[in-house]
Design a protein around this motif. Structure first.
Motif, PDB file in Angstrom:
ATOM      1  N   LEU A 115     -20.728  31.860  -1.062  1.00  0.00           N
ATOM      2  CA  LEU A 115     -22.083  31.757  -0.538  1.00  0.00           C
ATOM      3  C   LEU A 115     -22.046  31.209   0.880  1.00  0.00           C
ATOM      4  CD1 LEU A 115     -23.564  30.352  -3.825  1.00  0.00           C
ATOM      5  CD2 LEU A 115     -24.155  32.559  -2.827  1.00  0.00           C
ATOM      6  N   ALA A 116     -23.175  31.326   1.558  1.00  0.00           N
ATOM      7  CA  ALA A 116     -23.226  30.968   2.976  1.00  0.00           C
ATOM      8  C   ALA A 116     -22.789  29.541   3.230  1.00  0.00           C
ATOM      9  CB  ALA A 116     -24.640  31.190   3.512  1.00  0.00           C
ATOM     10  N   THR A 117     -23.120  28.650   2.316  1.00  0.00           N
ATOM     11  CA  THR A 117     -22.809  27.232   2.534  1.00  0.00           C
ATOM     12  C   THR A 117     -21.423  26.851   2.023  1.00  0.00           C
ATOM     13  OG1 THR A 117     -23.882  26.696   0.427  1.00  0.00           O
ATOM     14  CG2 THR A 117     -25.234  26.568   2.426  1.00  0.00           C
ATOM     15  N   SER A 118     -20.723  27.804   1.420  1.00  0.00           N
ATOM     16  CA  SER A 118     -19.414  27.463   0.848  1.00  0.00           C
ATOM     17  C   SER A 118     -18.422  28.597   1.057  1.00  0.00           C
ATOM     18  CB  SER A 118     -19.555  27.162  -0.650  1.00  0.00           C
ATOM     19  OG  SER A 118     -20.123  28.275  -1.315  1.00  0.00           O
ATOM     20  N   ASN A 119     -18.212  28.956   2.315  1.00  0.00           N
ATOM     21  CA  ASN A 119     -17.309  30.079   2.619  1.00  0.00           C
ATOM     22  C   ASN A 119     -15.881  29.810   2.183  1.00  0.00           C
ATOM     23  OD1 ASN A 119     -19.324  31.668   3.729  1.00  0.00           O
ATOM     24  ND2 ASN A 119     -19.099  30.759   5.771  1.00  0.00           N
ATOM     25  N   GLY A 127     -29.208  24.341  -5.574  1.00  0.00           N
ATOM     26  CA  GLY A 127     -29.969  24.787  -4.408  1.00  0.00           C
ATOM     27  C   GLY A 127     -29.887  26.284  -4.295  1.00  0.00           C
ATOM     28  N   PRO A 128     -30.588  26.892  -3.331  1.00  0.00           N
ATOM     29  CA  PRO A 128     -30.592  28.355  -3.219  1.00  0.00           C
ATOM     30  C   PRO A 128     -29.223  28.946  -2.942  1.00  0.00           C
ATOM     31  CG  PRO A 128     -31.637  27.334  -1.308  1.00  0.00           C
ATOM     32  CD  PRO A 128     -31.429  26.255  -2.309  1.00  0.00           C
ATOM     33  N   ASP A 129     -28.321  28.177  -2.333  1.00  0.00           N
ATOM     34  CA  ASP A 129     -26.969  28.646  -2.044  1.00  0.00           C
ATOM     35  C   ASP A 129     -25.911  27.755  -2.674  1.00  0.00           C
ATOM     36  OD1 ASP A 129     -27.672  30.899  -0.404  1.00  0.00           O
ATOM     37  OD2 ASP A 129     -28.260  29.464   1.148  1.00  0.00           O
ATOM     38  N   ASP A 130     -26.278  27.068  -3.737  1.00  0.00           N
ATOM     39  CA  ASP A 130     -25.345  26.161  -4.407  1.00  0.00           C
ATOM     40  C   ASP A 130     -25.458  26.351  -5.915  1.00  0.00           C
ATOM     41  OD1 ASP A 130     -23.784  24.143  -5.404  1.00  0.00           O
ATOM     42  OD2 ASP A 130     -24.728  22.528  -4.256  1.00  0.00           O
ATOM     43  N   PRO A 131     -24.514  27.096  -6.541  1.00  0.00           N
ATOM     44  CA  PRO A 131     -24.619  27.380  -7.972  1.00  0.00           C
ATOM     45  C   PRO A 131     -24.208  26.235  -8.886  1.00  0.00           C
ATOM     46  CG  PRO A 131     -22.636  28.380  -7.100  1.00  0.00           C
ATOM     47  CD  PRO A 131     -23.352  27.764  -5.928  1.00  0.00           C
ATOM     48  N   SER A 132     -23.798  25.100  -8.339  1.00  0.00           N
ATOM     49  CA  SER A 132     -23.409  23.987  -9.205  1.00  0.00           C
ATOM     50  C   SER A 132     -24.621  23.490  -9.988  1.00  0.00           C
ATOM     51  CB  SER A 132     -22.799  22.849  -8.380  1.00  0.00           C
ATOM     52  OG  SER A 132     -23.732  22.321  -7.454  1.00  0.00           O
TER      53      SER A 132
END
Length: 426
Positions: free
Chosen positions: A49-53, A172-177
């Motif tokens: 995801l964008a925040t976790s390349n 969050g929207p870009d954090d699947p945890s």
């Protein structure tokens, strides 16, 4: 020579990583590898995801729509940090194992012995299944959902005396945890479901009332989603199905704690929202936001808190709740008034196998009983059977987390007799 380009094209197709199965001989070993369901509806593979390349996750997403939409994540709290060594394989003990150079990140842990020849398959329903050579399913992702409910997924609300499944929203929207919001059945009753914010109730839905059990349908003009409740000796669960077997409807618990029913709109190329709960963040639909003896009135243009019949506000702040206009006296004459269309209060006692008259008498002869409600339900039992089940609910003390709409139940409220008669005559 004219046949050579065709031969090369066919050769390239044969190496396409679009199989729907994983075997002990075939592994996913790099970010580009995928399983794709037979008709191309879903794909399973590695994603970032964008925040976790620098982090990879293993997940399932819709394969042939323009907006990347994830429906399941295996290693949501344990991402792959060394992508070049990422691997999804079937072990010698017939488990699915996700690993990188640091070791095992996720596994199915089926503890199957003698399962040589096991394979995994991604079905067109979005379900990843692990099967033995005799095609017996020993594990499936539908039994381990993350934040999304898909059609034909069995949502276990209770298993024996324990709470069943629990959905956890993304952080969050870009954090699947695992996020702050979750959803599960009520630990104390089969009759309702909670959205939790941490350990505190955030939103409550009664799932066994006369409307829910008789069936609800949501959706567009062309596709609907139906719900069916099943109660067996050991399990109580709900299954959602679509009218046209479309996989493009889903229910998701988002990172803000909102349940949404969405359907893919092929014209606008976006997800259309057909239902959501709570209705609007911050309004009186949230758990106990109106205080005791008050309800969120959805029959108004703008929902707001209202006192139930026979009660008045504590103060100008309607969220503080309401108080009786006339106090009850044990041994004195009391009366029950009918309040229709109610989302019934929380914190009830469920009395089984009672008729309506017996339920009313149970509350009437107990001075501490504030209100009661009754429904004679018909739900699906073990396969092929229909089970009748009465639902007598009793309340003692305060009534909290109520709402009013056109589809709710009758609530029978105890009032001082003179006041009760005034309400009936008015």
């Amino acid at each position: 020579m004219a046949c050579l380009p065709v031969f090369i094209y066919l050769l390239l197709i044969s190496f396409c990583k679009c199989d729907d199965q994983l075997t002990q001989a075939k592994q996913l070993i790099r970010p580009g590898d995928m399983l794709v369901s037979k008709n191309g509806f879903f794909a399973l593979g590695f994603f970032s995801l964008a925040t976790s390349n620098q982090s990879l996750f293993l997940g399932i997403w819709y394969n042939n729509i323009q907006e990347r939409t994830y429906v399941w994540v295996a290693n949501r709290n344990n991402p792959i940090t060394n992508p070049s060594s990422a691997m999804l394989a079937i072990s010698n003990s017939s488990d699915l194992v996700l690993s990188d150079s640091k070791g095992t990140l996720w596994t199915t842990m089926t503890n199957i012995t003698g399962g040589d020849g096991a394979y995994a398959a991604l079905l067109d329903s979005g379900n990843l299944v692990l099967r033995l050579p005799n095609n017996r399913t020993v594990w499936q992702s539908f039994d381990h959902p993350t934040d999304t409910i898909l059609s034909n997924m069995k949502i276990l609300l209770r298993y024996k005396e324990q709470v069943g499944m629990r959905l956890f929203a993304w952080k969050g929207p870009d954090d699947p945890s695992t996020g702050d919001f979750s959803c599960s059945g009520d630990p104390n009753s089969d009759l309702q479901v909670f959205v939790w914010h941490g350990t505190k109730p955030y939103y409550r839905s009664i799932v066994l009332d006369n409307v829910w059990v008789s069936g609800r349908a949501y959706g567009s003009n062309t596709s609907f989603m139906y719900q069916t409740f099943v109660n067996t000796q050991d399990e109580f669960y709900v299954i959602y199905t679509t009218s046209d077997s479309s996989p493009y409807m889903r229910i998701v618990l988002d990172y803000m704690g909102t349940f949404r029913l969405l359907s893919w709109n092929a014209s606008s190329l976006s997800w259309a929202v057909y239902s959501q709960r709570p209705v609007t963040i911050g309004n009186c639909d949230l758990y106990d936001s109106c205080g005791p003896f008050s309800y969120c009135d959805f029959t108004l243009g703008i929902p707001r808190c209202q006192c139930i019949d026979g009660f008045e506000p504590y103060s100008s702040n309607s969220s503080r709740g309401c108080r009786r206009k006339q106090q009850l006296k044990c041994g004195g004459e009391n009366h029950f008034v009918t309040i229709p269309g109610m989302k019934l209060p929380d914190k009830f006692f469920h009395v089984r196998d009672k008729s309506f008259e017996e339920c009313a008498s149970e509350c009437s002869r107990n001075c501490s009983c504030t209100a009661y409600a009754y429904t004679n339900l018909t739900i699906t039992g073990s396969p092929g059977t229909i089970v009748g089940q009465s639902r007598c609910l009793l309340w003692v003390g305060e009534l909290v987390d109520m709402a009013r709409n056109n589809l709710g139940d009758n609530l029978y409220l105890r009032l001082a007799k003179s006041l009760g008669m005034e309400i009936m005559e008015g």
